[in-house]
Design a protein around this motif. Sequence first.
Motif, short mmCIF file in Angstrom:
data_model
loop_
_atom_site.label_atom_id
_atom_site.label_comp_id
_atom_site.label_asym_id
_atom_site.label_seq_id
_atom_site.Cartn_x
_atom_site.Cartn_y
_atom_site.Cartn_z
N GLN A 126 -45.63 -24.31 95.31
CA GLN A 126 -44.04 -23.91 96.15
C GLN A 126 -45.29 -23.43 97.35
N LEU A 130 -43.14 -24.76 99.98
CA LEU A 130 -41.82 -24.02 100.75
C LEU A 130 -42.91 -23.06 101.53
N THR A 144 -33.91 -16.06 102.56
CA THR A 144 -33.85 -17.88 102.01
C THR A 144 -34.05 -17.25 100.84
N TYR A 146 -34.08 -19.16 96.59
CA TYR A 146 -34.99 -20.63 95.81
C TYR A 146 -34.92 -19.64 94.51
N ASP A 158 -34.76 -28.71 95.75
CA ASP A 158 -34.66 -28.79 97.20
C ASP A 158 -35.57 -27.79 97.77
N TYR A 160 -36.74 -25.99 102.15
CA TYR A 160 -36.23 -25.93 103.56
C TYR A 160 -37.99 -25.08 104.65
N LEU A 173 -32.98 -27.70 105.98
CA LEU A 173 -32.67 -27.73 104.64
C LEU A 173 -31.88 -28.97 104.05
N ASP A 175 -31.96 -31.55 100.39
CA ASP A 175 -32.25 -31.91 98.65
C ASP A 175 -32.18 -33.18 98.25
N ASP A 353 -30.92 -27.14 90.94
CA ASP A 353 -31.70 -26.25 92.06
C ASP A 353 -30.59 -25.59 93.50
N ALA A 355 -31.27 -23.91 96.94
CA ALA A 355 -31.69 -23.13 97.97
C ALA A 355 -30.75 -23.03 99.24
#
Length: 368
Positions: A126, A130, A144, A146, A158, A160, A173, A175, A353, A355
């Motif tokens: 992750q 991310l 943010t 998540y 998802d 960003y 951002l 999906d 999910d 975000a």
Amino acid sequence: MGDLSRYQTAWIDLRRRDPVLLSPIALTAVIGFLSVLTPHDVPFSRLLPAAPALAASVWPVRATLALGVICLLPVVGYAIALSDMTTLYTAGAIGAVTLAAVYASHLRLQREHTLAQVRAVADATQEVLLRPVPARVRNLEIATLYLAAAPQARIGGDFYAAADTPHGLRLILGDVRGKGLRAVGVAAAILGSFHEAAYECADLSQLAHRLDTTLTRYDIAVPDEDTPERFATAVIVEFPRTGTHVSVLTCGHPPPLLIRDGAALALEPTAPSPPVNLAALIGRDYHVERVPFTRGDLLLLYTDGVSETRDADGAFFPLTTWTARTSAVSPSALLRALHQALVLHSDGSLDDDIACVAVLNAPRRRDP
């Protein structure tokens, strides 16, 4: 062995904080107390094997074995002193259950250690996908949120990302269609392309085409018979280094919310843009729009996991209404309150999910 030793230490620290882990001792004390106070023909001591069995589910090997021995020795001593064969049978049961409990505790520790390693890999994955978004870029404050749909998951479909480029701060951002590791692979391809193309592309439309090309090549390189058409909805925004506006490109994604003076406005595009990797199929181009973004304005980007969160009656979460009523004045406070509101609305059963990225046009900090 070193990892298991660290696990034992972590367990000791957890024991100090979680009184539930003392339940085997409490059970042993209650059974022993009842065994002493009740008549001999009421054999509460036969319940003692339950104590090491319970310990196996929450204690490490040595502690489980020690509790079994503590339960066993008084029973053996009592049986020998009174020549009570029935009590010896109880002692045998305690010994057998203790050995099984020790083995069960060993297996549980191994599985928990493996799970901890898997979670560490998921966390590292992750962090790679991310990347941390800076809390402030010039006069912009950023936060943010998540949340993966699976309770024990760390990553999902998802995504960003942020890039402080010569053109200004650019955020994406989105999906990915689908869930699981396949969606993670698509998200990784899009994010990798964004982190490179965000610095090179002159405008957001060109950036979207670069992402479209990347996903098309990913489809060729990593074919998927179950998902012939991979695509992702996304919203890409650009905050120029100077000026009082923000450029927004909505690629089939829920529109961002602009919060200004206690009102929330959904930035619906005047001309629709296709999701990433569907421009050629649909035959449409990407359209960028400029929106005023002045001091005190707050922009909220979110995935459909937020707006489509349902309550027990199936009603969607009223995001626009809730956003207009919230008293949060900072991006981080807004997302904390939003998280709590979503959990409350869904009664704790978030099944998609989520975000979010929130950006506030804050006063510039003065240099000391």
